[in-house]
Write an enzyme that holds these catalytic residues in place. Structure first.
Site, PDB file in Angstrom:
ATOM      1  N   GLN A 173       0.686  -1.007  -0.119  1.00 57.57           N
ATOM      2  CA  GLN A 173       0.480  -0.210  -0.231  1.00 57.57           C
ATOM      3  C   GLN A 173       0.529   1.826  -0.042  1.00 57.57           C
ATOM      4  OE1 GLN A 173      -2.453  -1.156   3.660  1.00 57.57           O
ATOM      5  NE2 GLN A 173      -0.327  -2.365   4.255  1.00 57.57           N
TER       6      GLN A 173
ATOM      7  N   HIS B  37      -9.168   2.893  19.652  1.00 61.32           N
ATOM      8  CA  HIS B  37      -8.586   1.466  20.459  1.00 61.32           C
ATOM      9  C   HIS B  37      -8.730   1.207  21.611  1.00 61.32           C
ATOM     10  CE1 HIS B  37      -4.841   3.345  16.911  1.00 61.32           C
ATOM     11  NE2 HIS B  37      -5.454   1.710  16.795  1.00 61.32           N
TER      12      HIS B  37
ATOM     13  N   ASP C 292      -0.006 -12.368   6.194  1.00 63.35           N
ATOM     14  CA  ASP C 292      -1.663 -12.624   6.089  1.00 63.35           C
ATOM     15  C   ASP C 292      -2.448 -12.791   7.122  1.00 63.35           C
ATOM     16  OD1 ASP C 292      -4.014 -12.593   5.203  1.00 63.35           O
ATOM     17  OD2 ASP C 292      -3.904 -13.131   3.101  1.00 63.35           O
TER      18      ASP C 292
ATOM     19  N   ASP D  12      -8.073  -5.515  13.705  1.00 60.92           N
ATOM     20  CA  ASP D  12      -7.800  -4.399  13.526  1.00 60.92           C
ATOM     21  C   ASP D  12      -7.155  -3.657  12.131  1.00 60.92           C
ATOM     22  OD1 ASP D  12      -7.125  -1.643  13.683  1.00 60.92           O
ATOM     23  OD2 ASP D  12      -5.538  -2.010  15.045  1.00 60.92           O
TER      24      ASP D  12
END
Ligand code: SAM
Length: 280
Positions: A33, A64, A139, A157
């Site tokens: 990304q 959080h 992953d 998250d």
């Protein structure tokens, strides 16, 4: 001096937030990304992934604290915690506030997010120095498949459920998580905006119900996320989750036993959402 603006490029939400920016601190591209770190006079530093603001220094605790403390306080003795995503370290920081936690494994697919957080977001990434923290670059969908009866709490998250994060909202993934959890295990995931992604929230809730006996939905208000009113889906193998079952004995800015209960939608409204009686 003229103001400089950063306009989010969020393909997943119908609004784009616009931030005044005083400095671009980092701009790069990882294997997965685009990563951007901006300085904003109002919000402090911002972490931006693929054009979407993931966190800001001023309000990050609103996300959080709820993501971590609700599942951990609904569990009688969480010792072994898995976080999927969360490469900034904010969720890890909150998880490690629980003295009963002996080991917290953070699995983020992108090692560069972790490196950037260590460089630019010390209040979040200091958690990586804790000896109880284990970092894996893989992953999360793949990682969790190797475990059975291992974790007390699993937290997702992740980035928006598109691209490599999409698999983290599938029934197959929830079944892997169920197997990886111990007998009184609890799973929580951030599940986007109640306003803009209600169909997806309902789909995830219904999919979780095929796998776990107890499923619920809680929310918090996060000013930097599209729609502000953010959802978290929670699923439990054994214990009800609407109240903390351990004493809340840690330092938090907003989370408390009272806020834990307040975060859950009233039962009647939650049922209306699930049954499709409430929609926009
Ligand atoms: N709190 C943020 C939010 O809700 O917008 C999320 C921030 S955190 C930086 C998101 C992380 O999830 C990213 O670092 C990304 O690399 C990671 N991620 C996305 N999909 C993943 C997957 N399948 N396995 C592991 N990590 C993943």
């Amino acid at each position: 001096m003229r103001d400089v603006f950063f306009i989010e490029r969020d393909p997943y939400a119908p609004v784009r937030h616009c931030y005044t920016v005083s400095k671009v601190l980092y701009e790069g591209k990882s294997e997965y990304q685009e990563i951007l770190v901006l300085e904003s006079p109002e919000f402090g530093r911002l972490l931006v992934l693929d054009g979407v603001v993931q966190l800001d220094e001023k309000f990050e605790f609103l996300y959080h604290e709820f993501l971590a403390h609700v599942p951990l306080h609904a569990h009688p003795n969480p010792e072994n915690v898995l976080i999927i995503g969360g490469g900034d370290g904010g969720t890890l920081r909150e998880v490690l506030k629980h003295r009963c936690v002996k080991r917290a494994v953070l699995v983020d697919i992108d090692r560069e997010v972790i490196e950037i957080s260590k460089r630019f977001f010390p209040t979040l990434s200091a958690s990586f120095e804790d000896p109880r923290a284990i970092v894996v670059n893989e992953d999360g969908y793949r990682y969790v498949q190797d475990y059975e009866d291992e974790f007390d709490v699993v937290i997702v998250d992740s980035t928006d459920p598109v691209g490599f994060a999409h698999v983290l909202t599938t029934e197959e993934f929830f079944r892997f998580v169920h197997r990886a959890l111990r007998e009184d295990g609890i799973f929580t995931a951030q599940t986007e905006s109640i306003h803009y992604h209600l169909d997806m929230v309902v789909r995830i809730q219904k999919t979780l119900r095929k796998v776990f006996p107890l499923v619920d939905l809680y929310t918090s208000v996060v000013p930097i996320y599209a729609g502000y009113w953010w959802t978290y889906s929670i699923a439990s193998k054994k214990h009800p989750v609407r109240k903390p079952i351990r004493k809340v004995d840690l330092e938090a800015k907003i989370y408390s036993a009272e806020m834990h209960e307040y975060a859950f939608l009233p039962e009647g409204f939650y049922r209306r959402i699930l049954e499709g009686e409430f929609s926009y």
